[in-house]
Write an enzyme that holds these catalytic residues in place. Sequence first.
Site, mmCIF file in Angstrom:
data_model
loop_
_atom_site.group_PDB
_atom_site.id
_atom_site.type_symbol
_atom_site.label_atom_id
_atom_site.label_comp_id
_atom_site.label_asym_id
_atom_site.label_seq_id
_atom_site.Cartn_x
_atom_site.Cartn_y
_atom_site.Cartn_z
ATOM 1 N NE ARG A 15 -32.600 -2.307 -76.531
ATOM 2 C CZ ARG A 15 -32.262 -3.640 -76.216
ATOM 3 N NH1 ARG A 15 -31.323 -4.287 -76.932
ATOM 4 N NH2 ARG A 15 -32.446 -4.057 -74.922
ATOM 5 C CG ASP A 16 -34.332 -6.826 -76.794
ATOM 6 O OD1 ASP A 16 -33.293 -7.185 -77.468
ATOM 7 O OD2 ASP A 16 -34.581 -7.558 -75.997
ATOM 8 C CG HIS A 60 -35.190 -8.149 -70.742
ATOM 9 N ND1 HIS A 60 -35.393 -6.880 -71.636
ATOM 10 C CD2 HIS A 60 -34.705 -8.920 -71.862
ATOM 11 C CE1 HIS A 60 -34.969 -7.035 -72.942
ATOM 12 N NE2 HIS A 60 -34.860 -8.104 -72.899
ATOM 13 C CG HIS A 83 -35.197 -12.923 -74.686
ATOM 14 N ND1 HIS A 83 -35.210 -12.425 -76.078
ATOM 15 C CD2 HIS A 83 -34.872 -11.672 -74.303
ATOM 16 C CE1 HIS A 83 -34.535 -11.392 -76.072
ATOM 17 N NE2 HIS A 83 -34.481 -10.800 -74.999
ATOM 18 C CB CYS A 131 -29.260 -10.169 -78.292
ATOM 19 S SG CYS A 131 -27.804 -9.306 -78.282
ATOM 20 C CG ASN A 190 -37.544 -9.254 -76.459
ATOM 21 O OD1 ASN A 190 -37.232 -8.887 -75.446
ATOM 22 N ND2 ASN A 190 -37.329 -9.204 -77.573
HETATM 23 N N1 COA Z 1 -22.930 5.481 -80.965
HETATM 24 C C1 COA Z 1 -22.119 5.855 -82.222
HETATM 25 N N2 COA Z 1 -21.333 5.386 -82.901
HETATM 26 C C2 COA Z 1 -20.164 4.971 -81.893
HETATM 27 C C3 COA Z 1 -20.515 4.757 -80.728
HETATM 28 C C4 COA Z 1 -21.824 4.993 -79.947
HETATM 29 N N3 COA Z 1 -22.285 4.677 -78.960
HETATM 30 N N4 COA Z 1 -19.332 4.205 -79.652
HETATM 31 C C5 COA Z 1 -18.402 4.349 -80.668
HETATM 32 N N5 COA Z 1 -19.039 4.783 -81.981
HETATM 33 C C6 COA Z 1 -18.234 4.808 -83.201
HETATM 34 C C7 COA Z 1 -16.769 5.308 -83.146
HETATM 35 O O1 COA Z 1 -16.867 6.937 -83.372
HETATM 36 C C8 COA Z 1 -16.212 4.762 -84.271
HETATM 37 O O2 COA Z 1 -16.699 5.500 -85.452
HETATM 38 P P1 COA Z 1 -15.657 5.610 -86.603
HETATM 39 O O3 COA Z 1 -15.115 4.234 -87.125
HETATM 40 O O4 COA Z 1 -16.573 6.369 -87.733
HETATM 41 O O5 COA Z 1 -14.512 6.366 -86.309
HETATM 42 C C9 COA Z 1 -16.456 3.478 -84.452
HETATM 43 O O6 COA Z 1 -17.797 3.459 -83.736
HETATM 44 C C10 COA Z 1 -15.640 2.540 -83.602
HETATM 45 O O7 COA Z 1 -15.562 3.111 -82.453
HETATM 46 P P2 COA Z 1 -14.768 2.007 -81.010
HETATM 47 O O8 COA Z 1 -14.541 2.813 -80.081
HETATM 48 O O9 COA Z 1 -13.449 1.356 -81.834
HETATM 49 O O10 COA Z 1 -15.839 0.992 -81.127
HETATM 50 P P3 COA Z 1 -15.792 -0.542 -81.545
HETATM 51 O O11 COA Z 1 -15.662 -0.808 -82.819
HETATM 52 O O12 COA Z 1 -14.881 -1.106 -80.469
HETATM 53 O O13 COA Z 1 -17.330 -0.906 -81.282
HETATM 54 C C11 COA Z 1 -19.236 -0.496 -79.831
HETATM 55 C C12 COA Z 1 -17.807 -0.747 -79.973
HETATM 56 C C13 COA Z 1 -19.866 -0.532 -78.526
HETATM 57 C C14 COA Z 1 -19.318 1.041 -80.554
HETATM 58 C C15 COA Z 1 -20.139 -1.335 -80.886
HETATM 59 O O14 COA Z 1 -19.714 -2.535 -80.810
HETATM 60 C C16 COA Z 1 -21.620 -0.973 -80.451
HETATM 61 O O15 COA Z 1 -22.180 -0.311 -81.047
HETATM 62 N N6 COA Z 1 -22.507 -2.154 -80.228
HETATM 63 C C17 COA Z 1 -23.810 -2.159 -79.726
HETATM 64 C C18 COA Z 1 -24.141 -3.685 -79.435
HETATM 65 C C19 COA Z 1 -25.571 -3.638 -79.383
HETATM 66 O O16 COA Z 1 -26.327 -2.616 -79.463
HETATM 67 N N7 COA Z 1 -26.058 -4.733 -78.849
HETATM 68 C C20 COA Z 1 -27.352 -5.141 -78.578
HETATM 69 C C21 COA Z 1 -27.943 -4.464 -77.421
HETATM 70 S S1 COA Z 1 -27.238 -5.061 -75.896
HETATM 71 ZN ZN ZN Z 2 -33.479 -8.811 -74.914
#
Ligand code: COA
Ligand code: ZN
Length: 305
Positions: A13-14, A205, A207, A238, A247
């Site tokens: 994942r990370d 955790h 790095h 990240c 990491n």
């Molecule tokens: N998994 C998959 N899709 C997701 C989701 C999830 N957990 N949460 C929201 N979505 C989808 C929505 O369904 C929507 O889809 P569409 O465009 O097809 O309609 C789209 O994402 C946007 O949804 P919204 O609620 O407006 O989200 P956003 O654009 O504000 O983004 C996150 C928020 C959280 C979904 C996004 O920023 C994200 O996935 N971040 C992860 C960051 C990450 O992994 N960081 C590293 C680890 S710490």
């Molecule tokens: Zn990390």
Amino acid sequence: MSERIVVNEVGPRDGLQSQGKTLTVEQRLQMIQALLDTGIRSIEVGSFVSPKAVPQMAGTGELFVRLPMADQVTYSALIPNAKGYELARAAGARSVAVVLSATETMNQRNIRMSLDRTTAVCLELMQQARRDGVEARAYVAVAFECPFEGVTPAERVIDLTQRLFEAGADKVIIADTIGAANPSAVRRVLDPLQRFANEGWLSCHFHDTRGMALANVLASLEAGVREFDSSIGGLGGCPFSPGATGNLATEDLVLMLNAMGLETGIDSLKLVNAVRQVQELTETPLGGHCFRWLQRQADQEASHA
Ligand code: COA
Ligand code: ZN
């Protein structure tokens, strides 16, 4: 001293989320198998996040369904919100980890929610997981320093951690997302949380960005922590956190813990093979501080066999 320490592997994942090359589900499964072969039994296998935000993690649902059966293994997934929780549950996940960054800006950049909103969502998800009998894990990210806001106040990290436990978290993972911690800073956060560490509820955790990850592990061990995240070969970072490279490498962590007489259940020589395989899969040169030495030991052992 033959105490048990849990090494939670976060490479799939990370590690993979920041790689230029996106692995297929099949390749991610090969990576997980290589990790299992070393004796690793706790793995964060992916995240249920927006594939637009992190394309490397697309297909985690399929991955979950195809995960190898192994004795006593815990597979967990990172989730950013309620939708992630639903997806994780639908895929059969038995352990989920929410991410609560300790600063306003980091939450906005990472998951587009305010600190208050993220806190509320994470607390709710901890309660929900508890009700559903799912292991409830929570990262407190940028726990020492934020790439946007600078040094993170220890009091805030301590407060968020306590609130997560009150909401029912089984484990809180204090995360040094950009590798800026040092042993004194670690003690400032962990000492007031000692009672949780003693219960086995805290994990760390780190790095290795500034080469202090193992020193921070030692400080955490002294504060009672018995679980650590690490990533095979030091893979990772990240994508939303500038400067979050490398990491703590699993081989560095395991070699030190084993040498200290702490029990990890992981064969450090077998990690050489895992590093090599992940290197091939990701097409990225990998290896922690001890890797060359470990390779020589493994090659010598192979030539005597
Ligand atoms: N998994 C998959 N899709 C997701 C989701 C999830 N957990 N949460 C929201 N979505 C989808 C929505 O369904 C929507 O889809 P569409 O465009 O097809 O309609 C789209 O994402 C946007 O949804 P919204 O609620 O407006 O989200 P956003 O654009 O504000 O983004 C996150 C928020 C959280 C979904 C996004 O920023 C994200 O996935 N971040 C992860 C960051 C990450 O992994 N960081 C590293 C680890 S710490
Ligand atoms: Zn990390």
